[in-house]
Design an enzyme around this catalytic site. Structure first.
Site, PDB file in Angstrom:
ATOM      1  N   ASP A  65      -7.195 -28.772 -29.620  1.00  0.00           N
ATOM      2  CA  ASP A  65      -7.420 -29.703 -28.506  1.00  0.00           C
ATOM      3  C   ASP A  65      -8.522 -29.244 -27.541  1.00  0.00           C
ATOM      4  O   ASP A  65      -8.654 -29.805 -26.447  1.00  0.00           O
ATOM      5  CB  ASP A  65      -6.099 -29.901 -27.739  1.00  0.00           C
ATOM      6  CG  ASP A  65      -5.106 -30.716 -28.557  1.00  0.00           C
ATOM      7  OD1 ASP A  65      -5.391 -31.897 -28.814  1.00  0.00           O
ATOM      8  OD2 ASP A  65      -4.066 -30.160 -28.958  1.00  0.00           O
ATOM      9  N   HIS A 171      -0.835 -38.253 -18.998  1.00  0.00           N
ATOM     10  CA  HIS A 171      -1.473 -37.710 -17.802  1.00  0.00           C
ATOM     11  C   HIS A 171      -1.666 -38.831 -16.782  1.00  0.00           C
ATOM     12  O   HIS A 171      -1.760 -40.004 -17.163  1.00  0.00           O
ATOM     13  CB  HIS A 171      -2.868 -37.176 -18.139  1.00  0.00           C
ATOM     14  CG  HIS A 171      -2.891 -35.876 -18.875  1.00  0.00           C
ATOM     15  ND1 HIS A 171      -3.555 -35.699 -20.061  1.00  0.00           N
ATOM     16  CD2 HIS A 171      -2.354 -34.669 -18.568  1.00  0.00           C
ATOM     17  CE1 HIS A 171      -3.431 -34.444 -20.466  1.00  0.00           C
ATOM     18  NE2 HIS A 171      -2.699 -33.791 -19.589  1.00  0.00           N
ATOM     19  N   CYS A 258     -11.412 -36.825 -20.122  1.00  0.00           N
ATOM     20  CA  CYS A 258     -10.984 -35.461 -20.476  1.00  0.00           C
ATOM     21  C   CYS A 258     -11.953 -34.756 -21.408  1.00  0.00           C
ATOM     22  O   CYS A 258     -11.831 -33.558 -21.620  1.00  0.00           O
ATOM     23  CB  CYS A 258      -9.580 -35.470 -21.063  1.00  0.00           C
ATOM     24  SG  CYS A 258      -9.404 -36.527 -22.493  1.00  0.00           S
TER      25      CYS A 258
HETATM   26  C1  CIR Z   1      -3.416 -33.229 -25.688  1.00  0.00           C
HETATM   27  O1  CIR Z   1      -2.343 -33.779 -25.953  1.00  0.00           O
HETATM   28  O2  CIR Z   1      -3.488 -32.271 -24.920  1.00  0.00           O
HETATM   29  C2  CIR Z   1      -4.664 -33.760 -26.333  1.00  0.00           C
HETATM   30  N1  CIR Z   1      -4.391 -34.154 -27.686  1.00  0.00           N
HETATM   31  C3  CIR Z   1      -5.201 -34.927 -25.569  1.00  0.00           C
HETATM   32  C4  CIR Z   1      -5.578 -34.558 -24.164  1.00  0.00           C
HETATM   33  C5  CIR Z   1      -6.188 -35.697 -23.458  1.00  0.00           C
HETATM   34  N2  CIR Z   1      -6.519 -35.302 -22.151  1.00  0.00           N
HETATM   35  C6  CIR Z   1      -6.366 -36.071 -21.101  1.00  0.00           C
HETATM   36  O3  CIR Z   1      -5.821 -37.171 -21.185  1.00  0.00           O
HETATM   37  N3  CIR Z   1      -6.769 -35.569 -19.967  1.00  0.00           N
END
Ligand code: CIR
Length: 265
Positions: A65, A171, A258
């Protein structure tokens, strides 16, 4: 007078082949590597077209990630903050950002208590400070972490507001994002919570909630290709709506905010 989204610089991390094993809240199939690479490249190209200078970091194969650089860190003109991300598989990502943050920022603060993901922090313009930073409590951001992060944000001149987020949301910024200096986009449940009182709130069209994370950069607004009614709604807020394919990266819960760290140097 520059606006809060008049960024000049960004940092991204290129996906490695492990990206297809990225976390996903709802389960589901792996994305294709070719699809993720193409969509990520399209995103980086869109940041450059919007006028940003983009630094691309090497992939981190041990951290599927790691392309989501705005979870282990936050950056501002005033300095950077290294966070403690709340997913155990992501806790180690920050150590691979420390050196680059020190090379780009004079001040690099570090969170030492609790857990907080950058995806839970939405910064809006604020008359009384450099910005009002909403910190959402989530499965990734606990109250200890939110309060510790709030103190670090205040050191950089931001006003921190800790808020509950709807339970099904990964989030805070999965369900909300900045549109312009007065306007926030939010899903109906988050809009109804009243946390954005004082701002104009646009509700994400029903059925297109997955698109709530749009990214305003300078005069562009990046919107996912699967959300045509949302793209129409966002036309007219002083920005060109740039529609980007995101079907593969969406399978690992990617949002546009992100995948980069952005700031005005
Ligand atoms: C996670 O679950 O951490 C990643 N697959 C996706 C993160 C996405 N980030 C965000 O929404 N800030």
């Amino acid at each position: 007078m520059s606006r809060i989204f008049d960024f000049t610089d960004a940092i991204v991390r290129r996906p490695g082949s492990s990206v297809v094993k990225g976390l996903r809240a709802g389960g589901g199939d792996d994305p294709t590597l070719a699809g993720v690479l193409a969509e990520h490249a399209g995103y980086v190209a869109a940041l450059r077209s919007a006028g940003l200078t983009v630094q691309e970091l090497d992939p981190l194969e041990d951290f599927p990630d790691a392309i989501f650089v705005e979870d282990p860190a936050l950056v501002f003109t005033e300095g950077a903050i290294l966070l403690r991300p709340g997913a155990p598989s992501r806790e180690g990502e920050g150590q691979f950002l420390r050196a680059v943050l020190h090379s780009r920022f004079e001040r690099v603060l570090e969170q030492t208590d609790g857990y907080a993901d950058g995806g839970d922090v939405l910064v809006m313009p604020d008359a009384l400070s450099s910005g009002r930073a909403f910190i959402g409590l989530s499965a990734r951001t606990d109250r200890t972490g939110a309060e510790a992060l709030g103190r670090l944000l205040e050191e950089l001149g931001y006003r921190a507001v800790v808020a509950e987020t709807p339970p099904e949301v990964l989030h805070l910024k999965t369900a909300s994002s900045l549109v312009d200096e007065e306007t926030v986009l939010a899903t109906a449940p988050l809009a109804a919570s009243g946390i954005f009182a004082g701002y104009r709130v646009l509700e994400v069209p029903t059925g297109e909630e997955g698109g709530a994370n749009v990214l305003r950069v300078r005069d562009c607004l990046l919107v996912g290709a699967s959300y045509p009614r949302l793209a129409d709604l966002l036309d007219g807020y002083g920005a060109e709506v740039v529609v980007l394919p995101n079907a593969e990266i969406a399978k690992i819960d990617a949002g546009f905010t992100c995948m980069s760290l952005r700031w005005r140097a």
